[in-house]
Design an enzyme around this catalytic site. Structure first.
Site, PDB file in Angstrom:
ATOM      1  N   CYS A 108     -13.517 -12.120 -47.806  1.00 52.70           N
ATOM      2  CA  CYS A 108     -14.969 -12.231 -47.887  1.00 52.70           C
ATOM      3  C   CYS A 108     -15.484 -10.999 -48.595  1.00 52.70           C
ATOM      4  O   CYS A 108     -16.096 -10.115 -47.995  1.00 52.70           O
ATOM      5  CB  CYS A 108     -15.569 -12.332 -46.500  1.00 52.70           C
ATOM      6  SG  CYS A 108     -15.109 -13.861 -45.720  1.00 52.70           S
ATOM      7  N   MET A 109     -15.200 -10.935 -49.877  1.00 48.00           N
ATOM      8  CA  MET A 109     -15.505  -9.724 -50.624  1.00 48.00           C
ATOM      9  C   MET A 109     -15.563 -10.126 -52.087  1.00 48.00           C
ATOM     10  O   MET A 109     -14.624 -10.731 -52.604  1.00 48.00           O
ATOM     11  CB  MET A 109     -14.342  -8.739 -50.388  1.00 48.00           C
ATOM     12  CG  MET A 109     -14.634  -7.343 -50.750  1.00 48.00           C
ATOM     13  SD  MET A 109     -13.327  -6.237 -50.165  1.00 48.00           S
ATOM     14  CE  MET A 109     -12.000  -6.633 -51.282  1.00 48.00           C
TER      15      MET A 109
END
Ligand SMILES: *Cc1c(COP(=O)(O)O)cnc(C)c1O
Length: 452
Positions: A372-373
């Site tokens: 999640c980046m």
């Protein structure tokens, strides 16, 4: 016959895959096996994602490199760069082939000792050696490559305190015509600092000056830079003999040879541009042999080659998690291995392929990892076939630096297996678990309970 997957037709601007002078890019060939072993079956047995190393490739590459140097120079010694890949099984393959250990921290030093490398065959590099580290290295009669004057004074001080005669070399940085200069490590050649350090060592009479070291950079594509560096180190050796009658035992040319990976933004693939071991060997050995060092005084030549010895032997296999369309219509493929495992995707355009044959249709695709980046991109804008959820992929040439620089971020690091010479898989590092991390953590009593 199973039904073909439907892909909605779209019209889009081409961002990648423009024709080069060789025409349109070719279709990506799938890669289904490593050393004759099916990647799909390995993923089923050991889980996804999975790092796979080929023992056969490691040994073959090492022997190629060794032959390139030993066929040109009388005394050659490789020393395995631990930080490039310090899985014990990998280190031990290199040690079985005859390589010493090259370490850059107390941790790596201890790892080499634990692997059974005799202390006097451990080269201790790097700018961060604590007093305890230095003591350990002196006790084991290891080869301490001094990085700066503060360390030199520490070693001189310890030699008195311990009544030992430490074996030392200095690391030298020099202008090889490659800019920006790599001058943050070691003593500079051109401004005379390296000469001063040598004078200081010789006049202390407490240290055994055994060698001269340089490591001029990493992913070097220029063989000429090595020729220049070897010539300059040889001139220091000649000076030492002339001034002090002192003969050094070795010249250590460090690592840095480019592997066959392709740097981001490179016009040609690394397979076409990386010089061969023979090219590097020719540049270095001819410089040493044509220097003013007397032929019967030629020192041992040490090489600390890292990435070029291991990159080709490593693979990262995994599974497609999902596909989607970005807002501009571009195709996105999300895979279960991100930059947490593939640190080198920040600077390489990795060679990533489907494991099973897929349709001939390919499309401008961005391949995202699972984190999640936003920066978790494995490849942007590459022509890639249309893989779907559950399909397998494999990334080639990932043996160097990924299994040491990987991050424990969001998820566990996966299993690493080694295929032996018969193709038999061995787990050489287990997948991490919650226990791996919780065993390192302590929760104060007042934080143990909560009531939600
Ligand atoms: C990292 C390192 C190496 C290995 O470098 P490669 O570019 O992987 O060949 C060798 N010597 C020293 C001192 C290093 O720091």
């Amino acid at each position: 016959m199973s039904k073909l997957t439907f892909e909605r037709p779209i019209i889009q601007r081409i961002n990648a895959g423009l024709p080069s002078k060789y025409g349109m890019p070719r279709r990506l060939e799938p890669l289904s096996q490593i050393d004759g072993v099916s990647i799909e079956s390995l993923l089923q047995e050991f889980g996804s994602p999975l790092f796979i190393l080929s023992e056969q490739t490691i040994r073959k590459t090492y022997r190629e490199a060794y032959r390139a140097f030993s066929s040109r120079y009388p005394k050659v010694q490789f020393s395995w760069s631990y930080k490039t890949n310090y899985l014990n099984a990998v280190c031990n393959i290199f040690h079985q082939e005859g390589a010493w250990a090259e370490v850059v921290s107390g941790f790596e030093f201890q790892k080499a000792l634990a692997n059974g490398v005799p202390g006097e065959l451990i080269i201790f590099n790097g700018p961060d050696k604590s007093r305890e580290d230095l003591k350990m290295a002196i006790q084991h009669q290891s080869l301490i490559h001094i990085d700066h004057f503060d360390e030199l004074y520490d070693v001189i001080h310890l030699s008195k305190e311990m009544e030992e005669r430490p074996k030392v070399a200095i690391r030298v940085n020099l202008d090889t015509g490659i800019y920006p200069l790599w001058d943050r490590f070691g003593f500079n050649f051109e401004n005379g600092e390296a000469g001063d350090a040598l004078t200081r060592i010789m006049s202390s009479e407490r240290l055994d000056l055994v060698g001269l070291h340089t490591h001029i950079g990493t992913y070097m594509l220029s063989t000429d830079a090595y020729r220049i560096a070897a010539t300059k180190l040889a001139s220091l050796a000649v000076k030492l003999e002339r001034k002090y009658g002192h003969l050094i035992q070795y010249i250590d040319m460090g690592g840095g040879f480019a592997s066959k990976n392709t740097l981001k933004g490179a016009y040609y693939p690394g397979t076409d541009t990386a010089p061969s071991f023979d090219d590097f060997a020719e540049a270095i050995t001819s410089a040493l042999m044509s220097s003013d060092i007397k032929p019967d005084h030629l020192p041992m030549l040490i090489l600390e080659t890292g990435r070029a010895l291991i990159d080709d032997a490593g693979y990262l296999a995994g599974t497609v998690l999902a596909t989607k369309r970005l807002s501009d219509g571009r195709r996105a493929t999300i895979i279960d291995a991100g930059v947490n495992l593939l640190f080198t995707s920040f600077w390489y355009d990795h060679d990533i392929r489907p494991v099973a044959p897929v349709s001939d249709q390919s499309e401008d695709t961005t391949i995202f990892g699972p984190l999640c980046m936003n920066i978790d991109v494995i490849r942007s804008n590459m022509m890639f076939p249309l893989l779907k959820k559950g399909d397998r992929f494999v990334v080639r040439r990932v043996g160097a630096y990924n299994m040491t620089q990987w991050m424990q971020f969001i998820t566990f690091r996966p299993t690493v297996i080694l295929l032996d010479k018969e193709g038999k898989p061995h787990v050489i590092r287990k997948k991490e678990s919650l226990e791996t991390f919780n065993s390192q953590e302590l929760t104060p009593d007042h934080l143990k309970d909560f009531d939600l």
